[in-house]
Design a protein around this motif. Structure first.
Motif, PDB file in Angstrom:
ATOM      1  N   PRO A 199     -14.653 -42.444  28.020  1.00 49.45           N
ATOM      2  CA  PRO A 199     -14.638 -43.087  26.703  1.00 49.45           C
ATOM      3  C   PRO A 199     -14.932 -42.166  25.531  1.00 49.45           C
ATOM      4  N   ILE A 200     -15.798 -41.165  25.699  1.00 44.50           N
ATOM      5  CA  ILE A 200     -16.155 -40.303  24.574  1.00 44.50           C
ATOM      6  C   ILE A 200     -14.929 -39.593  24.000  1.00 44.50           C
ATOM      7  N   SER A 201     -13.885 -39.475  24.798  1.00 41.03           N
ATOM      8  CA  SER A 201     -12.630 -38.888  24.314  1.00 41.03           C
ATOM      9  C   SER A 201     -11.524 -39.932  24.193  1.00 41.03           C
ATOM     10  N   SER A 202     -11.359 -40.770  25.229  1.00 39.47           N
ATOM     11  CA  SER A 202     -10.233 -41.704  25.258  1.00 39.47           C
ATOM     12  C   SER A 202     -10.309 -42.754  24.158  1.00 39.47           C
ATOM     13  N   GLN A 203     -11.521 -43.175  23.790  1.00 41.53           N
ATOM     14  CA  GLN A 203     -11.652 -44.211  22.768  1.00 41.53           C
ATOM     15  C   GLN A 203     -11.318 -43.705  21.367  1.00 41.53           C
ATOM     16  N   PHE A 204     -11.118 -42.404  21.247  1.00 38.22           N
ATOM     17  CA  PHE A 204     -10.724 -41.796  19.973  1.00 38.22           C
ATOM     18  C   PHE A 204      -9.406 -41.034  20.128  1.00 38.22           C
ATOM     19  N   GLY A 245     -10.472 -34.268  29.284  1.00 41.12           N
ATOM     20  CA  GLY A 245     -11.415 -34.834  28.321  1.00 41.12           C
ATOM     21  C   GLY A 245     -12.812 -35.058  28.843  1.00 41.12           C
ATOM     22  N   GLN A 246     -13.193 -34.352  29.904  1.00 39.89           N
ATOM     23  CA  GLN A 246     -14.506 -34.572  30.537  1.00 39.89           C
ATOM     24  C   GLN A 246     -15.608 -33.875  29.732  1.00 39.89           C
ATOM     25  N   LEU A 247     -15.750 -34.308  28.488  1.00 43.10           N
ATOM     26  CA  LEU A 247     -16.675 -33.644  27.572  1.00 43.10           C
ATOM     27  C   LEU A 247     -18.129 -33.764  28.013  1.00 43.10           C
ATOM     28  N   ASP A 248     -18.503 -34.922  28.528  1.00 42.56           N
ATOM     29  CA  ASP A 248     -19.918 -35.151  28.855  1.00 42.56           C
ATOM     30  C   ASP A 248     -20.118 -35.578  30.303  1.00 42.56           C
ATOM     31  N   GLN A 251     -27.564 -21.286  35.034  1.00 48.04           N
ATOM     32  CA  GLN A 251     -27.319 -19.887  34.707  1.00 48.04           C
ATOM     33  C   GLN A 251     -27.160 -19.635  33.204  1.00 48.04           C
ATOM     34  N   ILE A 252     -27.161 -20.722  32.400  1.00 44.69           N
ATOM     35  CA  ILE A 252     -26.866 -20.542  30.973  1.00 44.69           C
ATOM     36  C   ILE A 252     -27.406 -21.720  30.180  1.00 44.69           C
ATOM     37  N   LYS A 253     -27.653 -21.498  28.901  1.00 42.17           N
ATOM     38  CA  LYS A 253     -28.090 -22.577  28.020  1.00 42.17           C
ATOM     39  C   LYS A 253     -26.879 -23.225  27.354  1.00 42.17           C
ATOM     40  N   PRO A 254     -26.913 -24.536  27.134  1.00 42.53           N
ATOM     41  CA  PRO A 254     -25.766 -25.215  26.525  1.00 42.53           C
ATOM     42  C   PRO A 254     -25.493 -24.709  25.113  1.00 42.53           C
ATOM     43  N   ASP A 255     -24.230 -24.721  24.742  1.00 41.93           N
ATOM     44  CA  ASP A 255     -23.802 -24.260  23.428  1.00 41.93           C
ATOM     45  C   ASP A 255     -24.179 -25.295  22.365  1.00 41.93           C
ATOM     46  N   LYS A 256     -24.927 -24.881  21.356  1.00 41.16           N
ATOM     47  CA  LYS A 256     -25.465 -25.809  20.354  1.00 41.16           C
ATOM     48  C   LYS A 256     -24.357 -26.440  19.509  1.00 41.16           C
ATOM     49  N   GLU A 257     -23.345 -25.684  19.181  1.00 35.04           N
ATOM     50  CA  GLU A 257     -22.252 -26.206  18.360  1.00 35.04           C
ATOM     51  C   GLU A 257     -21.530 -27.350  19.089  1.00 35.04           C
ATOM     52  N   THR A 258     -21.344 -27.181  20.390  1.00 28.73           N
ATOM     53  CA  THR A 258     -20.691 -28.222  21.190  1.00 28.73           C
ATOM     54  C   THR A 258     -21.592 -29.432  21.360  1.00 28.73           C
ATOM     55  N   VAL A 259     -22.889 -29.211  21.531  1.00 27.98           N
ATOM     56  CA  VAL A 259     -23.841 -30.324  21.635  1.00 27.98           C
ATOM     57  C   VAL A 259     -23.775 -31.194  20.383  1.00 27.98           C
ATOM     58  N   ALA A 260     -23.656 -30.570  19.218  1.00 30.20           N
ATOM     59  CA  ALA A 260     -23.545 -31.318  17.956  1.00 30.20           C
ATOM     60  C   ALA A 260     -22.275 -32.163  17.934  1.00 30.20           C
ATOM     61  N   LEU A 261     -21.177 -31.609  18.454  1.00 31.48           N
ATOM     62  CA  LEU A 261     -19.919 -32.352  18.524  1.00 31.48           C
ATOM     63  C   LEU A 261     -20.050 -33.566  19.439  1.00 31.48           C
ATOM     64  N   LEU A 262     -20.670 -33.375  20.598  1.00 24.18           N
ATOM     65  CA  LEU A 262     -20.858 -34.470  21.549  1.00 24.18           C
ATOM     66  C   LEU A 262     -21.734 -35.573  20.954  1.00 24.18           C
ATOM     67  N   ASN A 263     -22.804 -35.184  20.289  1.00 27.03           N
ATOM     68  CA  ASN A 263     -23.705 -36.173  19.702  1.00 27.03           C
ATOM     69  C   ASN A 263     -23.001 -36.999  18.631  1.00 27.03           C
ATOM     70  N   LYS A 264     -22.129 -36.360  17.880  1.00 25.04           N
ATOM     71  CA  LYS A 264     -21.369 -37.067  16.848  1.00 25.04           C
ATOM     72  C   LYS A 264     -20.535 -38.186  17.456  1.00 25.04           C
ATOM     73  N   TYR A 265     -19.853 -37.889  18.559  1.00 26.82           N
ATOM     74  CA  TYR A 265     -18.981 -38.896  19.166  1.00 26.82           C
ATOM     75  C   TYR A 265     -19.756 -39.897  20.017  1.00 26.82           C
ATOM     76  N   ARG A 266     -20.878 -39.498  20.587  1.00 26.41           N
ATOM     77  CA  ARG A 266     -21.722 -40.472  21.294  1.00 26.41           C
ATOM     78  C   ARG A 266     -22.207 -41.543  20.319  1.00 26.41           C
TER      79      ARG A 266
END
Length: 528
Positions: free
Chosen positions: A101-106, A54-57, A324-339
């Protein structure tokens, strides 16, 4: 032209055609050019992740570069999937459990959402998928209701395990295998989890299931696949493996198992030990990509469409370097939702540490962070003695500001503190259980000291135990101690604590530590 001449001419023509065909066929089968072999074989790419927890962030430095984080892992996996349409994405377990917490609290639902976003094809449970019990594992896989989070739709991934056996039916709790078809070729996948699951999951949370021997379960399932004509077989094993970067010096449990596993198995994705592995043992390619999304495994296969066998296999462990790469925008949106849903509480500073407090053990087996947790538990329960198991802690506490999130990330399991009464003999028994024939598992102790003889037989190593005042612990005297409810239930095979009498259930372990740091370091606290 006579009849004989006509027949002779036809014979010569047929012979010339036959020879020409044989030369062409031989050239095709034995060509040294990449062109003909690449045309002949079907190329399949398997991308594997293990021990994400669950190490999302969360990000870590590896090989001199910052790596990890869901948004970077997603970007890499999407990029590599585009490069070969014949790609399957797999995982080898422990994707949830021990999460920040971003994963465990949910209830780890955000991590399952992330895996759905990635379109992970196949996964197998690790021991941590069972942390909250069999029913909660099944809810995350198949969907269902939880009192804390409500209804969850479940996972889009096909979960398999050949050795998690339902005690009621005597059959696998999950499908033992799945067959995927790529370009007309069937590839069989088998899942297994380490039998060490019994050490790490409390009896209450695994009471419905039995974890059977991994090798027997794999070989039994390989037989079923071979009966179906499947010759390309991959195992997803939540089982430890390790090797040098060159593939040399293979170690750990899976390496010992490999020669006993059916030779029809070509590739094994490992997990559990969080190590690097890219090696071949007994003809089987074994890979493990560290942990926490810092890397992933890329396995390239060449499969003969006629024999349906894997004829070539090779792997790379690819670090998810941020530069080496730019972050995935779809995943960034998911992270922001749970933050946003997590709220501000977890970002509050509870204290400021003058130096790093490490979880690492010194030569005597003592961990500074373990001692700190023990002190916080002892104070929370008003006792003189506390025991902490090493697995309670996941990270060091950094120097400087410490937030609530830092502490929940370091102590992610939701364990609570229990006050038990144990006799002196039972305390000695618990200390003796630090050593088994296979490994050493040192407890962190507060409020007592002990001496031991490393050369004495296992079970008879403790020489003397003294309390905080320096007095000998008496065999028949009763003592109040503080431990986590995990240890109280015999976790990590410390069955001695099960003999204790429960007096009181206290706060969560992380809550006790928050209060301790606030008391000890509040004068240095920085308000935000």
């Amino acid at each position: 032209m006579s009849k004989f001449q006509v027949i002779s001419s036809l014979f010569i023509l047929v012979f010339i055609l036959f020879v020409t065909y044989e030369i062409t066929a031989f050239s095709s089968n034995h060509s040294t050019t990449n062109f003909s072999t690449s045309n002949r074989y079907i190329h399949v790419q398997l991308l594997g992740v293990n021990d994400f927890h669950g190490q999302l962030d969360k990000y870590q430095r590896i090989s001199g570069t910052m790596a990890g984080g869901a948004e970077y892992l997603a970007a890499y996996l999407k990029k590599y999937k585009k490069e070969n349409p014949n790609t399957l994405l797999v995982h080898a377990g422990d994707m949830v459990g021990g999460s920040p917490p971003i994963s465990s609290q949910f209830q780890d639902e955000p991590t399952i959402e992330f895996l759905n976003l990635l379109h992970v094809d196949i996964g197998t449970p690790g021991n941590h998928e069972l942390d909250q019990g069999v029913n909660e594992m099944q809810r995350l896989i198949y969907g269902g209701f939880n009192n804390k989070t409500g209804y969850f739709q479940g996972s889009d991934t096909s979960y398999i395990s050949a050795n998690i056996i339902d005690k009621k039916t005597g059959t696998p709790l999950l499908p033992p295998y799945i067959i995927k078809q790529i370009d007309g070729i069937e590839i069989g996948f088998i899942g297994v989890v380490t039998t060490d699951t019994d050490l790490y999951v409390t009896p209450e949370n695994r009471k419905e299931v039995e974890i059977q021997d991994e090798v027997s379960a794999i070989n039994r399932t390989v037989k079923l696949l071979k009966e179906k004509g499947v010759k390309a077989i991959v195992v997803l094993a939540h089982e430890s493996a390790k090797s040098d970067q060159t593939g040399a010096n293979p170690q750990e449990a899976l390496v010992e198992m490999a020669p006993k596993i059916d030779d029809e198995v070509d590739v094994i994705f490992a997990g559990h030990s969080h190590d690097y592995a890219n090696t071949v043992v007994a003809g089987k390619l074994i890979v493990q990509a560290y942990s926490y999304g810092k890397a992933f495994s890329q396995v390239n296969l060449e499969i003969d469409p006629h024999t349906k066998d894997i004829v070539k296999k090779q792997a790379k462990i690819i670090v998810t370097s941020h530069d080496q790469i730019k972050p995935d925008k779809e995943t960034v949106a998911l992270l922001n939702k749970y933050r946003k849903r997590l709220g501000s509480y977890f970002y509050q500073v509870v204290g400021k540490l003058p130096e790093e407090i490490t979880r690492n053990q010194d030569a005597n087996g003592d961990s500074p962070l373990g001692k700190m947790i023990g002190e916080s538990e002892r104070e929370a329960m008003g006792v003189d003695i506390a025991f902490v198991h090493q697995g309670e802690m996941r990270n060091n506490l950094k120097k400087g500001d410490i937030t609530v999130e830092d502490l929940y990330t370091d102590l992610p399991f939701g364990h609570s503190v229990s006050k038990l009464i144990l006799t002196g003999d039972q305390i000695k028994f618990a200390l003796e259980q630090q050593w088994t024939k296979d490994y050493e598992n040192r407890l962190q102790t507060v409020g007592l000291t002990y001496s031991w003889n490393p050369n004495a037989p296992i079970g008879s190593r403790i020489v003397a135990i003294k309390d905080i005042k320096g007095q000998e612990i008496e065999p028949n005297k009763e003592y109040e101690i503080a431990v986590s409810n995990y240890l109280a239930a015999g976790g990590d095979e410390f069955t001695a604590f099960e003999q204790g009498r429960l007096v009181e259930s206290g706060p969560q372990v992380v809550t006790a530590l928050i209060h301790y740091i606030q008391q000890k370091y509040s004068h240095e606290m920085v308000l935000h």
